[in-house]
Structures are given as structure tokens and as C-alpha cells.
Design a protein around this motif. Structure first.
Motif, PDB file in Angstrom:
ATOM      1  N   GLY A  34       0.788  -1.227   0.000  1.00 44.18           N
ATOM      2  CA  GLY A  34       0.000   0.000   0.000  1.00 44.18           C
ATOM      3  C   GLY A  34       0.816   1.270   0.000  1.00 44.18           C
ATOM      4  O   GLY A  34       0.293   2.353  -0.307  1.00 44.18           O
ATOM      5  N   LEU A  35       2.120   1.166   0.296  1.00 45.71           N
ATOM      6  CA  LEU A  35       2.932   2.380   0.429  1.00 45.71           C
ATOM      7  C   LEU A  35       3.172   3.121  -0.890  1.00 45.71           C
ATOM      8  O   LEU A  35       3.096   4.351  -0.919  1.00 45.71           O
ATOM      9  CB  LEU A  35       4.258   2.064   1.112  1.00 45.71           C
ATOM     10  CG  LEU A  35       4.282   2.431   2.598  1.00 45.71           C
ATOM     11  CD1 LEU A  35       5.478   1.847   3.296  1.00 45.71           C
ATOM     12  CD2 LEU A  35       4.252   3.936   2.788  1.00 45.71           C
ATOM     13  N   PRO A  36       3.468   2.443  -2.010  1.00 48.84           N
ATOM     14  CA  PRO A  36       3.605   3.191  -3.270  1.00 48.84           C
ATOM     15  C   PRO A  36       2.349   3.986  -3.619  1.00 48.84           C
ATOM     16  O   PRO A  36       2.431   5.128  -4.068  1.00 48.84           O
ATOM     17  CB  PRO A  36       3.886   2.098  -4.308  1.00 48.84           C
ATOM     18  CG  PRO A  36       4.499   0.984  -3.523  1.00 48.84           C
ATOM     19  CD  PRO A  36       3.797   1.014  -2.193  1.00 48.84           C
ATOM     20  N   LEU A  37       1.178   3.389  -3.390  1.00 46.89           N
ATOM     21  CA  LEU A  37      -0.075   4.098  -3.649  1.00 46.89           C
ATOM     22  C   LEU A  37      -0.289   5.205  -2.634  1.00 46.89           C
ATOM     23  O   LEU A  37      -0.712   6.313  -2.991  1.00 46.89           O
ATOM     24  CB  LEU A  37      -1.265   3.137  -3.604  1.00 46.89           C
ATOM     25  CG  LEU A  37      -1.415   2.112  -4.716  1.00 46.89           C
ATOM     26  CD1 LEU A  37      -0.532   0.899  -4.471  1.00 46.89           C
ATOM     27  CD2 LEU A  37      -2.867   1.657  -4.847  1.00 46.89           C
ATOM     28  N   GLY A  38      -0.006   4.904  -1.377  1.00 47.48           N
ATOM     29  CA  GLY A  38      -0.220   5.885  -0.317  1.00 47.48           C
ATOM     30  C   GLY A  38       0.591   7.145  -0.522  1.00 47.48           C
ATOM     31  O   GLY A  38       0.104   8.261  -0.294  1.00 47.48           O
ATOM     32  N   ALA A  39       1.838   6.990  -0.975  1.00 45.74           N
ATOM     33  CA  ALA A  39       2.693   8.149  -1.218  1.00 45.74           C
ATOM     34  C   ALA A  39       2.147   9.013  -2.350  1.00 45.74           C
ATOM     35  O   ALA A  39       2.136  10.246  -2.259  1.00 45.74           O
ATOM     36  CB  ALA A  39       4.113   7.689  -1.543  1.00 45.74           C
ATOM     37  N   ILE A  40       1.673   8.372  -3.412  1.00 42.99           N
ATOM     38  CA  ILE A  40       1.093   9.112  -4.539  1.00 42.99           C
ATOM     39  C   ILE A  40      -0.158   9.869  -4.096  1.00 42.99           C
ATOM     40  O   ILE A  40      -0.344  11.048  -4.419  1.00 42.99           O
ATOM     41  CB  ILE A  40       0.758   8.146  -5.698  1.00 42.99           C
ATOM     42  CG1 ILE A  40       2.051   7.612  -6.331  1.00 42.99           C
ATOM     43  CG2 ILE A  40      -0.096   8.840  -6.765  1.00 42.99           C
ATOM     44  CD1 ILE A  40       1.840   6.474  -7.295  1.00 42.99           C
ATOM     45  N   VAL A  41      -1.021   9.189  -3.350  1.00 39.34           N
ATOM     46  CA  VAL A  41      -2.252   9.821  -2.870  1.00 39.34           C
ATOM     47  C   VAL A  41      -1.932  10.983  -1.934  1.00 39.34           C
ATOM     48  O   VAL A  41      -2.521  12.070  -2.039  1.00 39.34           O
ATOM     49  CB  VAL A  41      -3.152   8.778  -2.168  1.00 39.34           C
ATOM     50  CG1 VAL A  41      -4.320   9.468  -1.480  1.00 39.34           C
ATOM     51  CG2 VAL A  41      -3.665   7.749  -3.169  1.00 39.34           C
ATOM     52  N   ALA A  42      -0.986  10.769  -1.032  1.00 38.74           N
ATOM     53  CA  ALA A  42      -0.638  11.820  -0.067  1.00 38.74           C
ATOM     54  C   ALA A  42      -0.099  13.062  -0.776  1.00 38.74           C
ATOM     55  O   ALA A  42      -0.467  14.193  -0.436  1.00 38.74           O
ATOM     56  CB  ALA A  42       0.383  11.295   0.943  1.00 38.74           C
ATOM     57  N   ARG A  43       0.777  12.864  -1.742  1.00 35.51           N
ATOM     58  CA  ARG A  43       1.330  14.015  -2.468  1.00 35.51           C
ATOM     59  C   ARG A  43       0.236  14.728  -3.265  1.00 35.51           C
ATOM     60  O   ARG A  43       0.190  15.949  -3.308  1.00 35.51           O
ATOM     61  CB  ARG A  43       2.450  13.559  -3.402  1.00 35.51           C
ATOM     62  CG  ARG A  43       3.746  13.203  -2.675  1.00 35.51           C
ATOM     63  CD  ARG A  43       4.922  13.096  -3.645  1.00 35.51           C
ATOM     64  NE  ARG A  43       6.161  12.863  -2.917  1.00 35.51           N
ATOM     65  CZ  ARG A  43       6.734  11.679  -2.740  1.00 35.51           C
ATOM     66  NH1 ARG A  43       6.150  10.597  -3.238  1.00 35.51           N
ATOM     67  NH2 ARG A  43       7.861  11.551  -2.059  1.00 35.51           N
ATOM     68  N   SER A  44      -0.629  13.947  -3.886  1.00 32.65           N
ATOM     69  CA  SER A  44      -1.694  14.535  -4.693  1.00 32.65           C
ATOM     70  C   SER A  44      -2.674  15.351  -3.847  1.00 32.65           C
ATOM     71  O   SER A  44      -3.153  16.409  -4.277  1.00 32.65           O
ATOM     72  CB  SER A  44      -2.455  13.431  -5.433  1.00 32.65           C
ATOM     73  OG  SER A  44      -3.550  13.945  -6.150  1.00 32.65           O
ATOM     74  N   LEU A  45      -2.945  14.876  -2.638  1.00 28.73           N
ATOM     75  CA  LEU A  45      -3.924  15.544  -1.775  1.00 28.73           C
ATOM     76  C   LEU A  45      -3.270  16.577  -0.856  1.00 28.73           C
ATOM     77  O   LEU A  45      -3.962  17.259  -0.108  1.00 28.73           O
ATOM     78  CB  LEU A  45      -4.664  14.514  -0.921  1.00 28.73           C
ATOM     79  CG  LEU A  45      -5.435  13.410  -1.657  1.00 28.73           C
ATOM     80  CD1 LEU A  45      -6.207  12.559  -0.666  1.00 28.73           C
ATOM     81  CD2 LEU A  45      -6.355  13.991  -2.707  1.00 28.73           C
TER      82      LEU A  45
END
Length: 208
Positions: A34-45
Motif C-alpha cells: 500500500g505504500l507506493p499508492l499511499g505516497a502518490i495519494v498523499a502528495r496529490s492531496l
């Protein structure tokens, strides 16, 4: 079908756009996938990123078949599965020793982000039974956040419905609920395993 976790993360971030720039959003990624997705989501939001440490409990005759999940503080077991108390207690002890080691690896000298009054978005690369998500959501709920959102690219429809019915989850965002679900990896063209080293590197880069 997703190309890889980066593709899935970008699609998930687009779906979560209403949470952008809210100021009190924390992305809780489930390691390691989940971390690769989580990092993308966090940066985007423009949100903070943290990890939620938990382990699935495998069936005594088939470790890949999850009968529950646990964190350092709570445990979730499937209903109507007859497993001995002795086995559960043994697995609790074994898995929590692993979690303690992971906690040292991921957090080192820092503490997890406090979740009180935060909007918490729990992110993974996909779910089957939903047990890991459930135990993570319960752990977050105990800290009295403002809202708990579960965000995943793919999951069985029945699992999504169970999560939606959980009193400690406010919203479920799932991009695909295929009828022929067998495993998360079948919906990715590239689903290589994420190592602890890669996951920790993502965390360190994000913090930096």
C-alpha cells in the motif's frame, strides 16, 4: 486492470480529489504494497503519510487463506471459522513479535502521527477478505478521528459491502469490484512484491 501500483495510485488519487488541501488529512498506508499508492495519494492531496502496521492471521492448514488480522492493540477474526483458541493465541504472540520489529524499522525514533480529529484515509493496493483493513480501521477509530475512509483500487463486491456496513468506517472508495475476483494480483499487469527496504525508502523520501 491496472498497469502497476503507480497507475493504481494515480487513479485512486483522482477519485479522492475532494480531500485535497483540507489540512487535516492523514493517509494511512498498509505496508508493504500500500505504500507506493499511499505516497502518490498523499502528495496529490497535499496530505501527511504514515503506515498502519498489522498482520493477517492465516488458516492453520493454508497460511495464504486469511482468517483474521491483528495489530499491536487489536484483533479481527472472521465469523463462523472454527479454529482452536490455542492456535489463535500462538499466532497472536508470533505475529506481534514481528510487528514490534516492523515498528522499529518503520518508525525508528519517531512516533506515529496522532489521528484524533483527523480525516484518515486508509490505502492499500487491493483487498480480498478485508480483515487487514478492518483491524486498521478499528485501530484508527480508537483514536477518535473526524472521519475514516477506506480507499482501494480493487476488491470483491461482498467485501466492499462488509466494509461499508462497519460502524467504524465512514466511506469506502473502490475503483473496481470485479465479479471474477480471485486475488488482487490478477488485476495488475505488474504486481511485483514491495520489499521492506523499498517501503521504508518511500517513507523516508516522503518525510524528507
Amino acid at each position: 486492470m491496472f498497469k502497476d501500483r503507480i497507475d493504481a495510485g494515480k487513479q485512486l488519487a483522482n477519485k479522492l480529489h475532494p480531500y485535497r488541501d483540507k489540512g487535516n488529512v492523514v493517509i494511512l498506508a498498509i505496508p508493504r504494497g500500500g505504500l507506493p499508492l499511499g505516497a502518490i495519494v498523499a502528495r496529490s492531496l497535499n496530505a501527511k503519510l504514515d503506515v498502519a502496521l498489522s498482520k493477517k492471521i492465516g488458516h492453520p492448514f493454508n497460511k495464504e487463506f486469511a482468517i483474521g488480522a491483528l495489530s499491536l492493540h487489536n484483533i479481527v477474526l472472521d465469523d463462523n471459522i472454527e479454529i482452536s483458541i490455542e492456535y489463535i493465541e500462538k499466532e497472536k504472540k508470533r505475529l506481534r513479535e514481528k510487528l514490534k520489529k516492523n515498528q522499529t524499522k518503520y518508525f525508528k525514533n519517531k512516533s506515529p502521527i496522532p489521528l484524533k480529529d483527523k480525516m484518515v484515509i486508509i490505502v492499500d493496493d487491493g483487498i480480498a477478505t478485508g480483515n487487514t483493513i478492518r483491524v486498521t480501521a478499528q485501530l484508527a477509530y480508537d483514536q477518535k478521528p473526524k472521519k475514516i475512509v477506506v480507499a482501494i483500487p480493487v476488491a470483491p463486491k461482498l467485501t466492499v459491502q462488509k466494509l461499508q456496513a462497519a460502524p467504524y468506517i465512514d466511506e469506502v472508495v473502490c475503483l473496481e469490484t470485479p465479479f471474477n475476483f480471485q486475488a488482487v494480483g490478477q488485476f495488475y499487469m505488474d504486481f511485483d512484491q514491495v520489499s521492506d527496504e523499498e517501503a521504508i525508502t518511500i517513507m523516508n523520501e516522503f518525510i524528507a
